[in-house]
Write a protein that holds these residues in place. Structure first.
Motif, PDB file in Angstrom:
ATOM      1  N   ASP A 161       6.684   2.204   6.823  1.00 23.55           N
ATOM      2  CA  ASP A 161       7.634   1.816   5.777  1.00 23.55           C
ATOM      3  C   ASP A 161       8.122   3.174   5.233  1.00 23.55           C
ATOM      4  N   TRP A 162       9.128   3.910   5.499  1.00 26.83           N
ATOM      5  CA  TRP A 162       9.220   5.281   5.099  1.00 26.83           C
ATOM      6  C   TRP A 162      10.185   5.229   3.725  1.00 26.83           C
ATOM      7  N   ARG A 163      10.469   4.088   3.072  1.00 31.94           N
ATOM      8  CA  ARG A 163      11.101   4.148   1.829  1.00 31.94           C
ATOM      9  C   ARG A 163      10.317   4.689   0.626  1.00 31.94           C
ATOM     10  N   ALA A 164       9.057   4.498   0.361  1.00 32.93           N
ATOM     11  CA  ALA A 164       8.301   5.126  -0.529  1.00 32.93           C
ATOM     12  C   ALA A 164       8.357   6.672  -0.228  1.00 32.93           C
ATOM     13  N   MET A 165       8.186   7.376   0.743  1.00 36.70           N
ATOM     14  CA  MET A 165       8.235   8.636   1.054  1.00 36.70           C
ATOM     15  C   MET A 165       9.583   9.258   0.677  1.00 36.70           C
ATOM     16  N   HIS A 166      10.661   8.519   0.927  1.00 36.89           N
ATOM     17  CA  HIS A 166      12.016   8.848   0.701  1.00 36.89           C
ATOM     18  C   HIS A 166      12.381   8.888  -0.953  1.00 36.89           C
ATOM     19  N   ARG A 167      11.658   7.975  -1.437  1.00 36.23           N
ATOM     20  CA  ARG A 167      11.869   7.716  -2.873  1.00 36.23           C
ATOM     21  C   ARG A 167      11.225   8.870  -3.506  1.00 36.23           C
ATOM     22  N   LEU A 168      10.130   9.480  -3.078  1.00 41.75           N
ATOM     23  CA  LEU A 168       9.445  10.415  -3.879  1.00 41.75           C
ATOM     24  C   LEU A 168      10.521  11.944  -3.673  1.00 41.75           C
ATOM     25  N   ALA A 169      10.982  11.951  -2.402  1.00 35.51           N
ATOM     26  CA  ALA A 169      12.053  13.025  -2.386  1.00 35.51           C
ATOM     27  C   ALA A 169      13.144  13.003  -3.220  1.00 35.51           C
ATOM     28  N   ALA A 170      13.750  11.857  -3.490  1.00 38.39           N
ATOM     29  CA  ALA A 170      14.867  11.738  -4.334  1.00 38.39           C
ATOM     30  C   ALA A 170      14.423  12.212  -5.601  1.00 38.39           C
ATOM     31  N   PRO A 183       0.735  -1.259  -0.147  1.00 46.53           N
ATOM     32  CA  PRO A 183       0.005  -0.041   0.237  1.00 46.53           C
ATOM     33  C   PRO A 183       1.007   1.275   0.004  1.00 46.53           C
ATOM     34  N   GLU A 184       1.914   1.419   0.513  1.00 45.85           N
ATOM     35  CA  GLU A 184       2.620   2.546   0.828  1.00 45.85           C
ATOM     36  C   GLU A 184       3.454   2.622  -0.595  1.00 45.85           C
ATOM     37  N   GLU A 185       3.781   1.795  -1.302  1.00 48.62           N
ATOM     38  CA  GLU A 185       4.345   1.699  -2.555  1.00 48.62           C
ATOM     39  C   GLU A 185       3.239   2.290  -3.535  1.00 48.62           C
ATOM     40  N   CYS A 186       1.978   1.587  -3.441  1.00 48.03           N
ATOM     41  CA  CYS A 186       1.201   2.172  -4.371  1.00 48.03           C
ATOM     42  C   CYS A 186       0.992   3.651  -4.239  1.00 48.03           C
ATOM     43  N   ALA A 187       0.893   4.343  -2.896  1.00 49.18           N
ATOM     44  CA  ALA A 187       0.613   5.656  -2.765  1.00 49.18           C
ATOM     45  C   ALA A 187       1.746   6.349  -3.398  1.00 49.18           C
ATOM     46  N   ALA A 188       2.736   5.835  -3.410  1.00 46.66           N
ATOM     47  CA  ALA A 188       4.206   6.676  -4.083  1.00 46.66           C
ATOM     48  C   ALA A 188       3.948   6.447  -5.561  1.00 46.66           C
ATOM     49  N   ASP A 189       3.550   5.483  -5.973  1.00 48.88           N
ATOM     50  CA  ASP A 189       3.587   4.916  -7.535  1.00 48.88           C
ATOM     51  C   ASP A 189       2.687   5.999  -8.028  1.00 48.88           C
ATOM     52  N   VAL A 190       1.446   6.244  -7.407  1.00 45.63           N
ATOM     53  CA  VAL A 190       0.340   6.789  -8.324  1.00 45.63           C
ATOM     54  C   VAL A 190       0.870   8.460  -8.565  1.00 45.63           C
ATOM     55  N   VAL A 191       1.774   9.025  -7.831  1.00 41.72           N
ATOM     56  CA  VAL A 191       2.115  10.345  -8.310  1.00 41.72           C
ATOM     57  C   VAL A 191       3.549  10.161  -8.691  1.00 41.72           C
ATOM     58  N   ALA A 192       4.310   9.051  -8.641  1.00 40.92           N
ATOM     59  CA  ALA A 192       5.661   9.215  -9.271  1.00 40.92           C
ATOM     60  C   ALA A 192       5.586   8.582 -10.745  1.00 40.92           C
ATOM     61  N   ASP A 193       4.538   7.768 -11.001  1.00 43.33           N
ATOM     62  CA  ASP A 193       4.353   7.225 -12.512  1.00 43.33           C
ATOM     63  C   ASP A 193       4.155   8.482 -13.503  1.00 43.33           C
ATOM     64  N   PRO A 194       3.243   9.188 -13.119  1.00 41.55           N
ATOM     65  CA  PRO A 194       2.931  10.619 -13.954  1.00 41.55           C
ATOM     66  C   PRO A 194       4.211  11.143 -14.268  1.00 41.55           C
ATOM     67  N   ALA A 195       5.213  11.588 -13.339  1.00 42.20           N
ATOM     68  CA  ALA A 195       6.106  12.204 -13.570  1.00 42.20           C
ATOM     69  C   ALA A 195       7.220  11.565 -14.418  1.00 42.20           C
ATOM     70  N   ARG A 196       7.210  10.092 -14.198  1.00 42.00           N
ATOM     71  CA  ARG A 196       8.041   9.392 -14.944  1.00 42.00           C
ATOM     72  C   ARG A 196       7.683   9.117 -16.429  1.00 42.00           C
ATOM     73  N   MET A 197       6.359   8.872 -16.599  1.00 44.31           N
ATOM     74  CA  MET A 197       5.602   8.315 -17.750  1.00 44.31           C
ATOM     75  C   MET A 197       5.179   9.650 -18.771  1.00 44.31           C
ATOM     76  N   TRP A 198       4.787  10.651 -18.037  1.00 45.93           N
ATOM     77  CA  TRP A 198       4.084  11.801 -18.649  1.00 45.93           C
ATOM     78  C   TRP A 198       4.705  13.063 -18.569  1.00 45.93           C
ATOM     79  N   GLY A 199       5.981  13.029 -17.892  1.00 43.83           N
ATOM     80  CA  GLY A 199       6.648  14.334 -17.832  1.00 43.83           C
ATOM     81  C   GLY A 199       5.953  15.414 -16.927  1.00 43.83           C
ATOM     82  N   THR A 200       5.056  14.991 -16.175  1.00 38.27           N
ATOM     83  CA  THR A 200       4.451  16.190 -15.240  1.00 38.27           C
ATOM     84  C   THR A 200       5.382  16.750 -14.467  1.00 38.27           C
ATOM     85  N   THR A 201       5.215  18.272 -14.040  1.00 38.44           N
ATOM     86  CA  THR A 201       5.967  18.905 -13.283  1.00 38.44           C
ATOM     87  C   THR A 201       6.211  18.199 -11.800  1.00 38.44           C
TER      88      THR A 201
END
Length: 412
Positions: A198-207, A167-185
């Motif tokens: 599980d803090w890894r997803a949160m840190h992945r977004l920051a990175a 679930p934590e990864e899903c929460a991160a992926d749902v906003v990370a995917d648009p930036a990666r696939m669509w080039g959103t700001t």
């Protein structure tokens, strides 16, 4: 549908390559907006006065091959131009289901409701500013047994490329995917991590350039890392107790509730530097713990943690209120356009239905306002621009002429 609504639909539905698909998508959107009760395909066809269209719409949603990602990218592009959005807001959604055949259905403990539920768990990614919000991406949580059971995968037509995500990864992926696939700001991300460790997803977004502002439980253990609390530095304490030690550092901040736009609300806020206990190398970084108190209560009403360490507590508080904007728009808009009403069994059908429900939500916003979502300077501004020295006055918002306080325990 006239004027700007027509232009919007032409742009978003124009992502479909075939004319018959574009026409069917527009019919489906119109049905979502006008059908009474449950937005099932049968009710949509009946509402349109086209009962013979039911099977064609069913195939268009559940059996066709058109790309929901392409349409979502077009929707996100439109929102990005006319918003403009200040942040992503990730909203967790529970969709109750009575049977066991709908894709992703499972029995689980719903922490927010405090009870066991049967249904789907999903995450919506909303682009939001203080005046308007639109969901532009969706992620369906698929339990392990749905992915390891070949019969279930085939029945729900789950692509082999879809693997397990927590679930934590899903929460991160749902906003990370648009930036990666669509080039959103890249933008800040508001998410709810209460009950999670599980803090890894949160840190992945920051990175990825998407600093997170996550709501957490007051009992979450954290390490004090603030020079203003020198005697307590490096000690592990619950987040609520850490914030209780800086009661004298609170300051008043005024904000507008989107449900009550003519009434100013006031909260007390304070911020403390912290770290995650036992964090892996590279993740052991200083964060800001933010507390909000209402009506002179001794305990904080909300507790947040963020990578936005250079943003004032007042600006952070205003960002958190975007969750109220999303909750209101979800109730008045996307829930009424059938986000929870898909009755099919396929993975692709669920995604296509949610994509068109999001499109219908945007159309309803334009109809309610008589125009597209306005460009506005009211409310919270860009968090990256709100820095500086503190002020003893009550902050009237990020657009206020008062000087802002920097994040830290010494806020006055």
């Amino acid at each position: 549908m006239r004027g700007q609504q027509e232009q919007f639909l032409e742009e978003v539905l124009g992502s479909l390559s075939r004319r018959d698909q574009r026409e069917r998508a527009e019919r489906y959107v119109r049905g979502l907006l006008s059908a009474d009760g449950r937005k099932s395909i049968r009710n949509i066809a009946a509402c349109l006065g086209l009962p013979d269209e039911e099977q064609r719409l069913h195939h268009f949603i559940s059996g066709s091959t058109w790309s929901w990602d392409t349409m979502r990218a077009a929707l996100a592009g439109w929102v990005g131009r006319v918003g403009p959005p200040q942040a992503w807001v990730v909203q967790a959604v529970t969709i109750p289901k009575a049977g066991e055949h709908t894709v992703g259905v499972d029995r689980f403990f719903d922490a927010q409701a405090g009870q066991t539920a049967t249904g789907q768990r999903a995450f919506g990614a909303w682009l939001a500013n203080p005046d308007v919000s639109v969901p532009v991406n969706w992620k369906l949580y698929l339990p392990q047994h749905w992915l390891s059971d070949d019969a279930l995968r085939i029945r729900a037509d789950i692509p082999r490329t879809v693997g397990y995500a927590s679930p934590e990864e899903c929460a991160a992926d749902v906003v990370a995917d648009p930036a990666r696939m669509w080039g959103t700001t890249p933008r800040p991300v508001l998410m709810d991590l209460r009950g999670h460790r599980d803090w890894r997803a949160m840190h992945r977004l920051a990175a990825a350039g998407m600093p997170a502002l996550a709501r957490i439980s007051p009992t979450t253990p954290l390490v004090v890392d603030d020079v203003a609390l020198q005697s307590a530095r490096s000690t592990v304490r619950p987040a609520g107790r850490i914030l209780g030690a800086v009661g004298s550092a609170r300051r008043g901040v005024e904000w507008l509730d989107p449900a009550l736009p003519l009434e100013l609300s006031t909260s007390q806020v304070a911020a403390v530097r912290v770290r995650i206990p036992g964090a892996a190398p590279g993740l052991d970084r200083s964060l800001v713990l933010l507390g909000e108190w209402r009506a002179d209560r001794a305990t904080p009403a909300q507790v947040w943690i963020t990578h936005l360490t250079d943003v004032s507590p007042a600006a952070l508080l205003h960002l958190t209120k975007l969750t109220r904007r999303v909750a209101l728009d979800a109730q008045r808009g996307v829930e009424q356009t059938g986000a929870r009403d898909f009755v099919g069994r396929s993975f692709g059908g669920w995604h296509r239905h949610l994509t068109l429900a999001s499109t219908a939500h945007a159309v309803r916003l334009m109809a309610d306002r008589g125009t597209g979502p306005p460009h506005t300077d009211r409310g919270a501004g860009s968090p990256h621009m709100d820095r500086g020295a503190g002020s003893p006055h009550t902050d009237r918002g990020v657009g206020s002429p008062h000087t802002r306080a920097s994040a830290g325990a010494a806020v006055t």
